[in-house]
Scaffold this motif. Sequence first.
Motif, PDB file in Angstrom:
ATOM      1  N   TRP A 217      89.011  13.356  97.572  1.00 44.64           N
ATOM      2  CA  TRP A 217      87.650  13.996  97.434  1.00 44.64           C
ATOM      3  C   TRP A 217      88.124  15.210  97.916  1.00 44.64           C
ATOM      4  O   TRP A 217      87.402  16.077  97.668  1.00 44.64           O
ATOM      5  N   ARG A 218      88.713  15.456  98.995  1.00 44.19           N
ATOM      6  CA  ARG A 218      88.966  17.073  99.606  1.00 44.19           C
ATOM      7  C   ARG A 218      89.651  17.664  98.679  1.00 44.19           C
ATOM      8  O   ARG A 218      89.256  19.374  98.304  1.00 44.19           O
ATOM      9  N   GLU A 221      86.800  18.730  95.975  1.00 47.94           N
ATOM     10  CA  GLU A 221      85.921  19.037  96.600  1.00 47.94           C
ATOM     11  C   GLU A 221      86.017  20.973  97.298  1.00 47.94           C
ATOM     12  O   GLU A 221      86.258  22.099  96.577  1.00 47.94           O
ATOM     13  N   VAL A 232      87.694  23.071 103.095  1.00 40.19           N
ATOM     14  CA  VAL A 232      87.063  21.915 103.542  1.00 40.19           C
ATOM     15  C   VAL A 232      87.317  21.073 104.445  1.00 40.19           C
ATOM     16  O   VAL A 232      86.393  21.000 105.495  1.00 40.19           O
ATOM     17  N   MET A 259      78.467  20.297 107.789  1.00 40.92           N
ATOM     18  CA  MET A 259      79.102  19.810 106.767  1.00 40.92           C
ATOM     19  C   MET A 259      77.696  19.669 106.079  1.00 40.92           C
ATOM     20  O   MET A 259      76.961  19.093 106.568  1.00 40.92           O
ATOM     21  N   SER A 260      77.530  20.015 104.659  1.00 41.98           N
ATOM     22  CA  SER A 260      76.620  19.989 103.574  1.00 41.98           C
ATOM     23  C   SER A 260      76.205  17.625 104.160  1.00 41.98           C
ATOM     24  O   SER A 260      77.133  17.627 104.265  1.00 41.98           O
ATOM     25  N   ARG A 262      75.893  16.967 100.683  1.00 38.07           N
ATOM     26  CA  ARG A 262      76.444  15.978  99.618  1.00 38.07           C
ATOM     27  C   ARG A 262      77.580  15.777  99.820  1.00 38.07           C
ATOM     28  O   ARG A 262      78.536  15.059  99.700  1.00 38.07           O
ATOM     29  N   ARG A 263      78.443  17.291 100.837  1.00 41.48           N
ATOM     30  CA  ARG A 263      80.153  17.073 100.901  1.00 41.48           C
ATOM     31  C   ARG A 263      79.870  15.702 101.680  1.00 41.48           C
ATOM     32  O   ARG A 263      81.050  14.360 101.403  1.00 41.48           O
ATOM     33  N   ARG A 264      79.622  15.994 103.027  1.00 39.60           N
ATOM     34  CA  ARG A 264      78.961  14.441 103.817  1.00 39.60           C
ATOM     35  C   ARG A 264      79.337  12.748 103.507  1.00 39.60           C
ATOM     36  O   ARG A 264      79.830  11.729 103.395  1.00 39.60           O
TER      37      ARG A 264
END
Length: 353
Positions: A217-218, A221, A232, A259-260, A262-264
């Motif tokens: 995932w990272r 991102e 990130v 953290m946004s 979406r990212r969360r």
Amino acid sequence: MIDTEEKLAAFLPELRAAQWVSLDTEADSLHAYPEKVCLIQISIAGQDRLVDPLAEIKLEPLLDALNAHELIMHGADYDLRLLEKHHEFIPSSIFDTMLAGRLLGERQFGLSALVEKFLGVKLDKGSQKANWAQRPLTERMEKYARADTHYLKPLADKLRSELAAKKRLDWHQESCTRLIENCTRPQTVDEDAVWRIKGSTRLSRAALAVLRELWHWRESEAVRADRPPFFVLNHEKLVEIATAAATNQPVEKSLPPQMSPRRRSGLLEAVKTGVAVPAAAQPEILRHHFQRPDEAEFKRYRELEKIRDARANELAIDSTLIASRPTLGDLARDWEHHAPLLMKWQRELLQKT
């Protein structure tokens, strides 16, 4: 700055006819992901030129012209990897001034230290961490970039002379050839190891399953944001979140407050996927089996270490240039198999008593 086909075409005849060529590169590894070559610095007699690989120009003619020369570089390993990875460029020959300094016994072998000692010039290193993808470059960045190659030829001349006087020029040539080989051979990615970051060795299999998903995932991102992965989320946070998830602890408190959404959401989905991995499919815990050397092998190790350290002391060089501790272990275990992997000069030094 050479940033058009016309400027490059005008420079190529001069480059091809040059008696010597110094080379360096700048990348944006601290500012982008994945990194890219942002600047190529080239010095020839009377000229320090900057080439813009981010501009709409074909670099193949430039790289072909460079390959016809021995390239004077400093600490070339990173540059070699970058140029091979992004431009499939492998030089035919290099003279690495950092390697030369080390083989002469210099303990301070950075470019600034060597230039100051051998040429009496103090370099400005203030732009080392600059974003080299920005355009236009500042005046200070241009000055810094040109200085990285401007002094390499006179520095190489002095180092070459000292290497020859100490009968180590062949050592340096062999070391430069090995450096090119090591830095440009095809790299294979171990998919089961690439995500095992610092701190992962203490995790359970369940936590490793979560960590693997978090790492992927990272990566996605980082590419999406064009920023290095640590921007990130750092390694420590990934391990902390994986540990909490595998022990049914809430992970939200480990997430950065800024953290946004979406990212969360994406991170929590990765955690959910990792937690759902069946026990049989969870990553194995890697066990490093250390085979304790027997008495005879340990004796051979000590003998080799004694020879190595004595030779390094006589030559006033770092002993690891002759052989590292792991290499000594390999040689003590099986000399016939591992000795041919050494460079000729290393092997000869270890064979002398």
